[in-house]
Design an enzyme around this catalytic site. Structure first.
Site, PDB file in Angstrom:
ATOM      1  N   ALA A  78      -0.080  -2.533   8.017  1.00  0.00           N
ATOM      2  CA  ALA A  78      -1.323  -1.982   7.472  1.00  0.00           C
ATOM      3  C   ALA A  78      -1.186  -0.699   6.670  1.00  0.00           C
ATOM      4  O   ALA A  78      -2.029  -0.428   5.816  1.00  0.00           O
ATOM      5  CB  ALA A  78      -2.313  -1.750   8.615  1.00  0.00           C
ATOM      6  N   ALA A  79      -0.188   0.149   6.951  1.00  0.00           N
ATOM      7  CA  ALA A  79      -0.124   1.461   6.280  1.00  0.00           C
ATOM      8  C   ALA A  79       0.121   1.281   4.780  1.00  0.00           C
ATOM      9  O   ALA A  79       0.826   0.358   4.369  1.00  0.00           O
ATOM     10  CB  ALA A  79       0.981   2.301   6.902  1.00  0.00           C
ATOM     11  N   CYS A  90       4.275  -7.924  -3.007  1.00  0.00           N
ATOM     12  CA  CYS A  90       4.172  -7.382  -4.368  1.00  0.00           C
ATOM     13  C   CYS A  90       5.506  -7.572  -5.078  1.00  0.00           C
ATOM     14  O   CYS A  90       6.025  -6.664  -5.730  1.00  0.00           O
ATOM     15  CB  CYS A  90       3.747  -5.911  -4.352  1.00  0.00           C
ATOM     16  SG  CYS A  90       4.863  -4.793  -3.481  1.00  0.00           S
TER      17      CYS A  90
END
Length: 458
Positions: free
Chosen positions: A111-112, A232
């Site tokens: 999550a970070a 990504c």
């Protein structure tokens, strides 16, 4: 930009005749974006009050906007009020695609710093539970701050590996998002400094990590639940390769179609000789969209999803008088059976989460404040959860008032007659109706209680 030749060859395999157009995208301007916090403000209202002159919509995210540097949104008080999050436009896609509904149990496994977790939490509308996890304990501090700025009370911020979470949350979650650690090829155009790291530690290393994370997540998702995997990067090994591995080893999962937007490209099963319909996945390329590179796969676990059973909150316990007195001025619904006091700190636990003993966590629930020498000091997080109308004494100043900036810098400010609902005591300080933090009013002077760790730099 001087790209590694081996990377260019890999992109040629993926893009074929489109390779020159992709390489030309490195000479085009980079795009910056912000995503509106719809748990605080509607898109329509944000557009009405927005001071930014260059906003335009991100086509694949209903609450996403492009902006230019001249707007400087991180310097505006609305940023400190949590009305939006700064996020690269293509990175908005995963949380936008995962269909989260209020009341669900949702896990953001990696999550970070919180870009995707804040959107998942906003979708929950303060109902259900958001577990925001990151294996790096140091990164969870920034994650927690972003969740608190967004005004999200129903959170559990953990720092564990997936196998440890499985002991507590086996087949527990309705929705899971995995924005996996990756080689970052999709960010080369924006962050050229990532190229040397890619040359040292490339797709082979990350694909092993991703497959382990996917295996762990499979055990955490309940039957009938939905999972979003994203990276990504452009690597076939990390994208189609990881999906082929996962579907081969988890026949209880199948791919779902992803809502399409202009510029979205399908996954390419032929890159890894897969027999699965990986064309249902989505690839984002910077020469096709106004954004960077991303990959998305939406998966569902077979079976019927069972309703979430809430644990009993237990019987109401007698609260300290100073806390009870403070809550008399709060009209936000507060289930006092879910209040827990640990030493001097007061927490409001999320529905269905009574404790998390044994887990490495940074925050469980809403930190409401602290009991100190017969008084209750409300927390910054508590201020951010409230709406203006949910506290009895408010100072609401326009964004154009220079006192707002002074307040955000931690300074004492003067308040004129009629600018406060009450003449003394705790005040919820707002900008154009949206809470920023606390202050204590004494004879026309507001003692600044804005959290020192969040203050605006001079």
């Amino acid at each position: 930009m001087n790209l590694p030749q081996i990377f260019v060859e890999q992109m040629k395999e993926i893009l074929g005749p489109e390779l020159p157009e992709y390489l030309e995208s490195y000479e085009k301007p980079k795009f910056t974006g912000l995503r509106v916090n719809t748990s605080k403000i509607s898109v329509e209202e944000f557009e009405r009050i927005s001071p930014f002159k260059t906003l335009r919509r991100v086509p694949w995210t209903p609450n996403g906007y492009y902006y230019t540097e001249e707007d400087a949104p991180t310097k505006h008080p609305y940023y400190y009020a949590g009305l939006y999050y700064i996020q690269e436009p293509s990175a908005m896609t995963p949380a936008s695609v995962l269909p989260v509904e209020p009341g669900e149990r949702v896990l953001d496994l990696c999550a970070a710093p919180g870009g995707k977790a804040t959107e998942l939490g906003a979708k929950l509308r303060h109902e259900g539970l958001l577990v925001a996890n990151d294996a790096s304990a140091s990164r969870t501090k920034a994650l927690l701050k972003n969740l608190e700025v967004f005004g999200l009370p129903n959170i559990l911020v953990t720092s564990e590996m997936g196998d440890k979470l499985d002991r507590y949350f086996h087949e527990y979650f309705d929705k899971i998002l995995i924005d996996a650690p990756c080689s970052g090829e999709g960010m080369f155009r924006k962050q050229a400094h990532m190229i040397p790291a890619w040359e040292r530690q490339g797709p082979e290393v990350f694909s092993k990590m991703q497959r382990e994370i996917l295996d762990q997540a499979a055990n955490l998702l309940k039957p009938g639940g939905t999972m979003l995997y994203s990276t990504c990067t452009f690597s076939k090994l990390e994208n189609e390769g990881s999906m082929d591995y996962f579907l081969s080893n988890h026949p209880e999962f199948h791919l779902l179609d992803i809502p399409q937007s202009e510029g979205f490209a399908p996954g390419q099963p032929e890159l890894v000789d897969s027999t699965f319909p990986l064309e249902k996945c989505v690839r984002l390329f910077p020469h096709k969209i106004d954004g960077e590179g991303h990959f998305l796969a939406l998966l569902q676990k077979d079976g019927e999803r069972t309703p979430n059973a809430l644990e009993s909150a237990g019987k109401p316990s007698k609260l300290p008088q100073e806390l009870t007195d403070f809550l008399k001025d709060v009209s936000m619904p507060v289930d006092t059976t879910r209040i827990q006091i640990k030493d001097t700190k007061v927490f409001l636990m999320p529905e269905g989460l009574s404790g998390c003993k044994g887990l490495r966590f940074l925050r469980s629930g809403l930190y409401m404040g602290e009991l100190l020498k017969k008084r209750f000091e409300p927390s910054q997080a508590f201020a951010m959860v409230l709406k203006k109308e949910e506290y009895a004494s408010v100072i609401d100043l326009p964004a154009t008032d220079e006192r707002i900036i002074r307040y955000l810098k931690g300074e004492t400010i003067e308040i004129e007659d009629g600018e406060s609902t009450k003449d003394a005591g705790w005040q919820l300080v707002c900008v154009d109706g949206y809470p920023l933090g606390w202050g204590k009013l004494i004879r026309g002077t507001l003692r600044n209680k804005y959290f020192s760790g969040w203050r605006m730099n001079a």
